[in-house]
Design an enzyme around this catalytic site. Structure first.
Site, PDB file in Angstrom:
ATOM      1  N   ASP A  98      26.385 -59.899 -97.999  1.00  0.00           N
ATOM      2  CA  ASP A  98      27.782 -59.879 -97.583  1.00  0.00           C
ATOM      3  C   ASP A  98      28.174 -61.281 -97.076  1.00  0.00           C
ATOM      4  OD1 ASP A  98      30.202 -58.660 -96.922  1.00  0.00           O
ATOM      5  OD2 ASP A  98      29.513 -58.030 -94.932  1.00  0.00           O
ATOM      6  N   ASN A 273      34.387 -52.061 -97.894  1.00  0.00           N
ATOM      7  CA  ASN A 273      33.419 -52.558 -96.907  1.00  0.00           C
ATOM      8  C   ASN A 273      33.683 -51.999 -95.518  1.00  0.00           C
ATOM      9  OD1 ASN A 273      32.616 -54.177 -99.004  1.00  0.00           O
ATOM     10  ND2 ASN A 273      32.769 -56.095 -97.875  1.00  0.00           N
TER      11      ASN A 273
HETATM   12  P1  13P Z   1      35.133 -54.101 -90.876  1.00  0.00           P
HETATM   13  O1  13P Z   1      34.975 -55.060 -89.734  1.00  0.00           O
HETATM   14  O2  13P Z   1      36.542 -53.622 -90.978  1.00  0.00           O
HETATM   15  O3  13P Z   1      34.161 -52.992 -90.816  1.00  0.00           O
HETATM   16  O4  13P Z   1      34.854 -54.922 -92.233  1.00  0.00           O
HETATM   17  C1  13P Z   1      33.537 -55.075 -92.702  1.00  0.00           C
HETATM   18  C2  13P Z   1      33.445 -56.033 -93.818  1.00  0.00           C
HETATM   19  O5  13P Z   1      34.409 -56.425 -94.441  1.00  0.00           O
HETATM   20  C3  13P Z   1      32.100 -56.498 -94.184  1.00  0.00           C
HETATM   21  O6  13P Z   1      32.143 -57.466 -95.178  1.00  0.00           O
HETATM   22  O1  G3H Z   2      32.288 -59.071 -92.549  1.00  0.00           O
HETATM   23  C1  G3H Z   2      31.493 -59.164 -91.620  1.00  0.00           C
HETATM   24  C2  G3H Z   2      30.515 -58.080 -91.401  1.00  0.00           C
HETATM   25  O2  G3H Z   2      31.056 -57.126 -90.544  1.00  0.00           O
HETATM   26  C3  G3H Z   2      29.216 -58.637 -90.919  1.00  0.00           C
HETATM   27  O3  G3H Z   2      29.323 -59.099 -89.600  1.00  0.00           O
HETATM   28  O4  G3H Z   2      28.309 -61.377 -89.634  1.00  0.00           O
HETATM   29  O5  G3H Z   2      28.484 -60.043 -87.519  1.00  0.00           O
HETATM   30  O6  G3H Z   2      26.852 -59.383 -89.291  1.00  0.00           O
HETATM   31  P1  G3H Z   2      28.171 -60.036 -88.987  1.00  0.00           P
HETATM   32 ZN    ZN Z   3      33.885 -58.734 -95.067  1.00  0.00          ZN
END
Ligand code: 13P
Ligand code: G3H
Ligand code: ZN
Length: 329
Positions: A98, A273
């Protein structure tokens, strides 16, 4: 080099094809620890939903990249065990990076068993975004790994209204971006944002609707192409209230209403997501137990119920919001 195929993962190609044809979205749930991973696998196997396990750069650092790779491999075995014990089918699982922020990070994930990576060049000037995305695609496709790119910057609550035009994805760019980079899916900005504070609304007020007009315009420019929605947590108020009741402070936390996500899932949006909703559910349950049972100090006694809460939430999301339940093909 370990191939994701040896670990039992799949890339996102078939997942998105089926989701596009049948009008639902694949859940992309983030995990950082064992309980979150167990909950995602349990919920998705029991609801017979394909799933994308999402790992951020921060998650990889937190859990240790080597341990995390074995945890993910173990998750495939856990899924098989649950499926066999419940007389259910095995579900397709993708392991996805991600918000990859460099070619090196994407390459490292591909080499350690990821079946899909996101290269997030959305903050870069357009040409640089194209360049880095195309470079990741060229490498990833040699190994049959899927690549997600992003165009448009997700709004932050502090963002100036004047910056609005540069925040949303410009539909005029999408066709060229997809052609020039060769990406397999595209994340777009239509009004969602990351975290638990997505909109500034007064108590009782509804958040502004997502920009479905932009989504429709994007769909016209790249028909049948898989679209990804980031920042799609609904910030369920029952959890916000629990957190606030048991010593937390999340006043003003607001997310994307679930009916908007239901509508998005029926469109070209094939991947949704969700991270913050999991964080909130887990925190709410842990807070409740530590607050109401102050003598409790066995982590299994609060992380176990938190995991149950997560399972129930993910099962409901799959069934009632994403439409991904009973979609094992
Ligand atoms: P949220 O913070 O809305 O759960 O989004 C998660 C996300 O986009 C991870 O890539
Ligand atoms: O888009 C972001 C995700 O929620 C991941 O968050 O970088 O704190 O693990 P993080
Ligand atoms: Zn994201």
């Amino acid at each position: 080099m370990v191939s994701y195929k040896e670990l039992g993962f799949v890339n996102t190609k078939e997942m998105f094809k089926d989701a596009m044809e049948k009008g639902y979205a694949i859940p992309a749930y983030n995990f950082n620890n064992m309980e979150q991973l167990q909950a995602i696998i349990t919920a998705c196997t029991l609801t017979q939903s394909p799933v994308i396990l999402q790992v951020s750069k921060g998650a990889r650092k937190y859990a240790n990249q080597t341990l995390l790779r074995w945890m993910a491999q173990g998750a495939v075995e856990l899924m098989k065990e649950i499926a066999s014990e419940s007389g259910l089918k095995e579900i397709p699982i993708a392991l996805h990076l991600d918000h990859g922020d460099s070619f090196e990070l994407c390459k490292s994930c591909i080499e350690t068993g990821f079946s899909s990576v996101m290269i997030d060049g959305s903050h870069l000037p357009y040409e640089e975004n194209v360049e880095i995305t195309a470079k990741v695609v060229e490498y990833a496709h040699k190994y049959d790994v899927s690549v997600e790119g992003e165009l448009g910057v997700l709004a932050g609550i502090e963002e100036d209204v004047k910056a609005e035009k540069s925040i949303y994805t410009n539909p005029d760019d999408v066709e060229d971006f997809v052609k020039s980079t060769g990406v397999d899916s595209l994340a777009i900005a239509i009004g969602t944002s990351h975290g638990a504070y997505k909109f500034k609304v007064k108590p009782g007020e509804q958040p502004p609707p997502l920009r479905f007009d932009i989504l429709e315009e994007v769909e016209k420019r790249i028909p049948g192409f898989p679209i990804v929605l980031h920042g799609a947590s609904s910030v369920l108020q029952e959890y916000v209230e629990m957190i606030n009741k048991y010593g937390g402070d999340l006043s003003g936390a607001v997310g994307v209403p679930e009916d908007q996500l239901r509508k998005a899932a029926q469109s070209a949006v094939c991947k949704i997501n969700i991270d913050s909703d999991g964080r909130l559910a887990m925190t709410a349950k842990v807070r409740e137990i530590l607050w109401t049972q102050p003598a409790e100090f066995d982590p299994r006694k609060y992380l176990g119920p938190a995991r149950e809460e997560l399972i129930n939430m993910y099962m409901r999301k799959n069934r009632e919001v994403l439409g991904s339940a009973n979609r094992v093909y």
